[in-house]
Scaffold this motif. Structure first.
Motif, short mmCIF file in Angstrom:
data_model
loop_
_atom_site.label_atom_id
_atom_site.label_comp_id
_atom_site.label_asym_id
_atom_site.label_seq_id
_atom_site.Cartn_x
_atom_site.Cartn_y
_atom_site.Cartn_z
N ILE A 80 -32.04 -3.21 7.89
CA ILE A 80 -32.96 -4.34 7.96
C ILE A 80 -33.76 -4.38 6.71
O ILE A 80 -34.16 -5.47 6.25
CB ILE A 80 -33.50 -4.80 9.11
N HIS A 81 -33.93 -3.19 6.41
CA HIS A 81 -34.97 -3.02 5.14
C HIS A 81 -33.67 -2.30 4.05
O HIS A 81 -33.30 -1.42 4.22
CB HIS A 81 -36.10 -2.17 5.21
N GLY A 82 -33.50 -3.12 2.87
CA GLY A 82 -32.29 -2.74 2.21
C GLY A 82 -32.74 -1.62 1.24
O GLY A 82 -31.63 -0.94 0.86
N ASN A 83 -33.70 -1.00 1.43
CA ASN A 83 -34.05 0.37 0.65
C ASN A 83 -33.90 1.48 1.49
O ASN A 83 -34.52 2.47 1.37
CB ASN A 83 -35.20 0.21 -0.25
N GLU A 84 -33.35 1.24 2.79
CA GLU A 84 -33.23 2.23 3.84
C GLU A 84 -31.81 2.24 4.24
O GLU A 84 -31.57 1.81 5.43
CB GLU A 84 -34.35 2.00 5.02
N PRO A 85 -30.88 2.72 3.26
CA PRO A 85 -29.49 2.49 3.70
C PRO A 85 -28.74 3.24 4.43
O PRO A 85 -27.59 3.10 4.65
CB PRO A 85 -29.02 2.32 2.27
N SER B 54 -33.77 -3.23 -2.21
CA SER B 54 -34.95 -3.45 -2.03
C SER B 54 -35.49 -3.91 -0.24
O SER B 54 -34.51 -3.99 0.38
CB SER B 54 -35.07 -5.06 -2.66
N ARG B 55 -36.66 -3.62 -0.22
CA ARG B 55 -36.98 -3.73 1.52
C ARG B 55 -36.97 -5.05 1.83
O ARG B 55 -36.45 -5.42 2.86
CB ARG B 55 -38.53 -3.38 1.45
N TYR B 56 -37.11 -6.02 0.91
CA TYR B 56 -37.05 -7.46 1.25
C TYR B 56 -35.66 -8.27 0.88
O TYR B 56 -34.86 -7.70 0.36
CB TYR B 56 -37.86 -8.11 0.43
N ILE C 87 -32.18 0.75 12.96
CA ILE C 87 -32.18 2.25 12.11
C ILE C 87 -33.07 1.72 10.84
O ILE C 87 -32.50 0.96 10.28
CB ILE C 87 -30.60 2.70 11.97
N HIS C 88 -33.88 2.54 10.83
CA HIS C 88 -34.65 2.54 9.47
C HIS C 88 -34.80 3.92 8.87
O HIS C 88 -34.50 5.05 9.57
CB HIS C 88 -36.21 2.11 9.95
N GLN C 89 -35.57 4.04 7.80
CA GLN C 89 -36.04 5.20 7.17
C GLN C 89 -37.63 4.80 6.75
O GLN C 89 -37.76 3.67 6.52
CB GLN C 89 -35.33 5.68 5.99
N PRO C 90 -38.53 5.54 6.13
CA PRO C 90 -38.37 7.19 6.15
C PRO C 90 -39.30 7.86 7.13
O PRO C 90 -39.84 9.11 6.88
CB PRO C 90 -38.55 7.38 4.96
N PHE D 41 -35.55 3.44 15.17
CA PHE D 41 -35.00 4.85 14.83
C PHE D 41 -35.17 5.11 13.40
O PHE D 41 -34.32 4.68 12.62
CB PHE D 41 -33.38 4.92 15.22
N GLU D 42 -36.41 5.66 13.09
CA GLU D 42 -36.66 6.09 11.73
C GLU D 42 -35.99 7.60 11.22
O GLU D 42 -36.53 8.51 11.75
CB GLU D 42 -38.13 6.30 11.58
N MET D 43 -35.37 7.53 10.40
CA MET D 43 -34.78 8.73 9.96
C MET D 43 -35.59 9.15 8.54
O MET D 43 -36.42 8.56 8.47
CB MET D 43 -33.29 8.80 9.64
ZN LIG Z 1 -37.83 -0.08 7.77
#
Ligand SMILES: [Zn+2]
Length: 259
Positions: free
Chosen positions: A77-82, A122-124, A174-177, A227-229
């Motif tokens: 959902i955040h493009g910089n967390e691929p 990008s996050r956005y 699912i996210h990062q970081p 779920f923050e990887m």
């Molecule tokens: Zn995120």
């Protein structure tokens, strides 16, 4: 035009019409070509273009199984967390090869929730909006990065549509970081279970304004996991991601049973 070509053209046109109409079409992802044909017969997944991004990129979901117990797993959902995208793609392969896990269950996979942001790292989204602040929730703020109003963004509306249509019993985004398993609403027992199968600690980060966690977890009362990887997980290929996190995601699907 030969007869063979006219039949092929007609089939192609029909497929295009069905796709544009938002109908289900059989999945045939190139990345799944290694799956035995027998598995496809046993377990037909449904591939659906459920909406489009600001820049008109298709947002697609895969639906496995028809049972009443529904898990919705989404990534990026955040493009910089691929890193979640290849992980979810790998999960699709697993589900095709292990249809027994879907007995009584349905799994909805959204591999890339923010396709424009992923293209631009990008996050956005392409409007500069943080999609994870764009949902209807009591704590939503009207700021530039949250969007002019709740659900102003097509990508956020797609996610809401999936939730309202499939009525998941639990959601994993699912996210990062941030390297933890966060939860909203009644999600703590599920977070604890998922934490048994990977190295990420369970940690309550707090409900972000207008986030999916606030909307699904607090407003709708659905257990939801953020779920923050790790940032470094972007360097891993799908197999390595699966070895690291696959069991934890499977734990969400079979919950409250053990993997
Ligand atoms: Zn995120």
């Amino acid at each position: 035009m030969t007869k063979k070509w006219s039949i092929a053209s007609a089939a192609c046109a029909l497929l295009t019409i069905l796709t544009l109409a938002g109908c289900y079409v059989p999945v045939n992802f190139p990345e799944l070509v290694d799956v035995p044909q027998s598995a496809r017969v046993v377990l037909p997944a449904r591939y659906r273009i459920i909406g489009r991004s600001v820049q008109r990129r298709p947002i697609t979901c895969l639906v496995f199984g028809t049972g009443p117990d529904v898990t919705f797993i989404m990534a990026t959902i955040h493009g910089n967390e691929p890193a979640g995208t290849p992980l979810v793609r790998r999960m699709a392969t697993y589900l095709r090869q292990h249809p027994e896990i879907l007995d009584g269950r349905r799994v909805v996979l959204l591999r890339t929730s923010n396709p424009d942001g992923m293209v631009y790292n990008s996050r956005y989204n392409a409007h500069g909006v943080d999609l994870n602040r764009n949902f209807e929730a009591a704590n939503r703020l009207n700021t530039k990065q949250s969007g002019p109003r709740a659900l102003s963004e097509p990508e956020a509306r797609v996610i809401r549509q999936i939730i309202l249509e499939y009525k998941p019993n639990r959601i994993v985004s699912i996210h990062q970081p941030l390297a933890c398993i966060d939860y909203d609403g009644p999600g703590q027992p599920l977070a604890n279970r998922m934490g048994q199968y990977c190295s990420l600690p369970v940690k309550k980060l707090g409900a972000r304004p207008g986030s999916l966690g606030s909307y699904a977890g607090v407003t709708l009362g659905i257990p939801i996991i953020t779920f923050e990887m790790l940032r470094a997980d972007s360097q891993l290929d799908a197999e390595a991601l699966w070895r690291k996190y696959g069991k934890s995601l499977l734990a969400a699907i079979v919950y409250p049973n053990a993997v």
